[in-house]
Design a protein around this motif. Structure first.
Motif, PDB file in Angstrom:
ATOM      1  N   GLU A 184       0.841  -1.201   0.000  1.00 11.14           N
ATOM      2  CA  GLU A 184       0.000   0.000   0.000  1.00 11.14           C
ATOM      3  C   GLU A 184       0.874   1.249   0.000  1.00 11.14           C
ATOM      4  OE1 GLU A 184      -3.306   0.502  -0.159  1.00 11.14           O
ATOM      5  OE2 GLU A 184      -3.587  -1.638  -0.498  1.00 11.14           O
ATOM      6  N   PRO A 185       0.643   2.175  -0.927  1.00  7.69           N
ATOM      7  CA  PRO A 185       1.412   3.421  -0.919  1.00  7.69           C
ATOM      8  C   PRO A 185       1.141   4.244   0.334  1.00  7.69           C
ATOM      9  CG  PRO A 185       0.251   3.118  -3.004  1.00  7.69           C
ATOM     10  CD  PRO A 185      -0.300   2.104  -2.040  1.00  7.69           C
ATOM     11  N   ASP A 186       2.118   5.038   0.737  1.00  4.18           N
ATOM     12  CA  ASP A 186       2.014   5.923   1.892  1.00  4.18           C
ATOM     13  C   ASP A 186       2.069   7.365   1.392  1.00  4.18           C
ATOM     14  OD1 ASP A 186       1.896   6.743   4.522  1.00  4.18           O
ATOM     15  OD2 ASP A 186       3.423   5.328   5.204  1.00  4.18           O
ATOM     16  N   ALA A 187       2.116   8.319   2.327  1.00  2.79           N
ATOM     17  CA  ALA A 187       2.155   9.736   1.933  1.00  2.79           C
ATOM     18  C   ALA A 187       3.384  10.043   1.081  1.00  2.79           C
ATOM     19  CB  ALA A 187       2.135  10.624   3.174  1.00  2.79           C
ATOM     20  N   TYR A 250      18.415  11.909   2.808  1.00  2.00           N
ATOM     21  CA  TYR A 250      17.095  12.081   2.188  1.00  2.00           C
ATOM     22  C   TYR A 250      15.987  11.862   3.217  1.00  2.00           C
ATOM     23  CZ  TYR A 250      13.216  11.612  -1.114  1.00  2.00           C
ATOM     24  OH  TYR A 250      12.024  11.796  -1.785  1.00  2.00           O
ATOM     25  N   GLN A 251      16.155  10.850   4.045  1.00  2.00           N
ATOM     26  CA  GLN A 251      15.090  10.484   4.986  1.00  2.00           C
ATOM     27  C   GLN A 251      15.022  11.387   6.221  1.00  2.00           C
ATOM     28  OE1 GLN A 251      13.864   6.031   4.893  1.00  2.00           O
ATOM     29  NE2 GLN A 251      16.103   6.020   4.760  1.00  2.00           N
ATOM     30  N   LEU A 256      11.181   6.813   3.989  1.00  2.00           N
ATOM     31  CA  LEU A 256      10.613   6.044   2.886  1.00  2.00           C
ATOM     32  C   LEU A 256       9.768   4.892   3.412  1.00  2.00           C
ATOM     33  CD1 LEU A 256      13.740   5.909   0.555  1.00  2.00           C
ATOM     34  CD2 LEU A 256      11.686   7.295   0.226  1.00  2.00           C
ATOM     35  N   SER A 257       8.724   4.566   2.696  1.00  2.00           N
ATOM     36  CA  SER A 257       7.838   3.452   3.048  1.00  2.00           C
ATOM     37  C   SER A 257       8.368   2.165   2.417  1.00  2.00           C
ATOM     38  CB  SER A 257       6.433   3.726   2.507  1.00  2.00           C
ATOM     39  OG  SER A 257       6.447   3.721   1.088  1.00  2.00           O
ATOM     40  N   SER A 258       7.773   1.031   2.781  1.00  2.00           N
ATOM     41  CA  SER A 258       8.154  -0.231   2.138  1.00  2.00           C
ATOM     42  C   SER A 258       7.838  -0.176   0.644  1.00  2.00           C
ATOM     43  CB  SER A 258       7.411  -1.407   2.792  1.00  2.00           C
ATOM     44  OG  SER A 258       6.002  -1.247   2.681  1.00  2.00           O
ATOM     45  N   PHE A 259       6.742   0.483   0.283  1.00  2.00           N
ATOM     46  CA  PHE A 259       6.367   0.643  -1.119  1.00  2.00           C
ATOM     47  C   PHE A 259       7.457   1.409  -1.875  1.00  2.00           C
ATOM     48  CE2 PHE A 259       4.132   2.568  -4.703  1.00  2.00           C
ATOM     49  CZ  PHE A 259       3.263   1.566  -5.119  1.00  2.00           C
TER      50      PHE A 259
END
Length: 335
Positions: A184-187, A250-251, A256-259
């Motif tokens: 599932e995508p995140d923000a 960057y983070q 970053l999400s798993s996606f």
């Protein structure tokens, strides 16, 4: 030519001209002017790029270039049957390599807040189709060469290596498809302003300017993967620290999400370097270009095992909690 165009079309007098990458440019009174030929750009694409640059400027990005209006109020001018835009940056500065990941994170963060639909330069959800098209075209060409005698060393390398890289591409496409089905995508996975190809030189040089003609609208994983790919091939012995720091920096802006990680990995797995080398060689006009590309192909093929190792160690190198995030590994790479 830029001097004449600035005087005749914009009423701006400048003294010196220079080359800035592929473009003619000049600096006058701390403003950087860049002349961009736009023969291949549609009106709708230009309109989107102009709105995106205005958006970033309004969000506080001082390095973004904006479209200069001519004396007639247009952002596109015609000179000798050629169309051009002039991009102006009013905060001329030099770029430092320090914390490039954090700077890209801020750029993407601002790009995610675009208040309108981006359609003409969007690549969201198109990776699979674009990858399949390129691989299918090369496979069709490879099939026509199978029963011919190789005419060059490059022909021989291409004929012998393509099945391996086609398999790599198919793995990348399957990994991408599985990600879009299972995760599932995140923000952080919202579309943002990205680059056709984000590499070290995109912002580097004597003048730090973000050129709208470098942009597409895509998932942030595009820029993250392409910067990492270029960094790896720049020096396959010492890339580890730079890539690790790039993702850590960057983070600090947005984790970053798993996606996201899975899209980055799918893109890294797709052998874009190999595909482009094939495409460029068989479309090259000059012999020196072919010789250069032949040497490049030899390098790629001689380091195929190291490239597998780069992929095998990628998540560990950038400290991704693979088990916690339930990110699948690729069996043939890990065995």
């Amino acid at each position: 030519m830029i001097r004449q165009i600035l005087i005749s079309k914009y009423g701006i007098e400048v003294n010196d001209e220079m080359r800035l990458g592929d473009y003619e440019a000049c600096v006058d009174k701390d403003k950087l002017y860049t002349l961009v030929p736009i023969a291949q750009k549609k009106v709708e694409e230009l309109a989107e790029l102009e709105r995106l640059s205005e958006h970033l400027l309004s969000r506080g990005d001082r390095q973004v270039g904006t479209f200069l209006q001519s004396k007639d109020g247009d952002t596109k001018v015609e000179v000798e049957k050629q169309s051009y835009c002039v991009i102006v940056n009013e905060n001329v500065s030099s770029f430092t390599f320090k914390q490039i990941g954090r700077k890209l994170g801020k750029f993407h963060y601002r790009g995610r807040t675009v208040p309108f639909n981006v359609e003409n330069i969007s690549r969201i959800g198109q990776w699979k189709g674009l990858w399949e098209k390129r691989i299918d075209q090369i496979e069709a060409f490879w099939n026509t060469m199978l029963y011919k005698q190789p005419e060059s060393e490059f022909d021989r390398m291409f004929l012998e290596s393509f099945p391996y890289y086609m398999g790599m591409a198919e793995n990348a496409i399957q990994y991408l498809v599985d990600t879009e089905l299972d995760d599932e995508p995140d923000a952080v996975d919202s579309g943002t302003i990205c680059h056709n190809r984000f590499v070290k030189e995109t912002w580097m040089g004597n003048y730090y300017m973000k050129n709208p003609f470098d942009w597409v609208f895509d998932h942030c994983g595009r820029d993250l993967a392409e910067w990492s790919r270029e960094r790896y091939f720049r020096n396959i012995k010492t890339y580890h620290r730079d890539v690790k720091k790039f993702f850590a920096d960057y983070q600090t802006i947005m984790p970053l999400s798993s996606f996201s990680w899975r899209l980055v990995y799918a893109r890294l797995m797709f052998p874009l370097h190999y595909v482009e080398c094939i495409e460029d060689f068989y479309s090259a006009v000059h012999e020196e270009d072919r010789l250069f590309l032949e040497d490049r192909m030899k390098k790629y093929l001689s380091h195929s095992k190291e490239s597998e190792q780069f992929l095998r160690e990628f998540f560990e190198n950038v400290e991704v909690p693979v088990r916690k995030m339930k990110i699948p590994t690729v069996d043939w790479l890990t065995n």
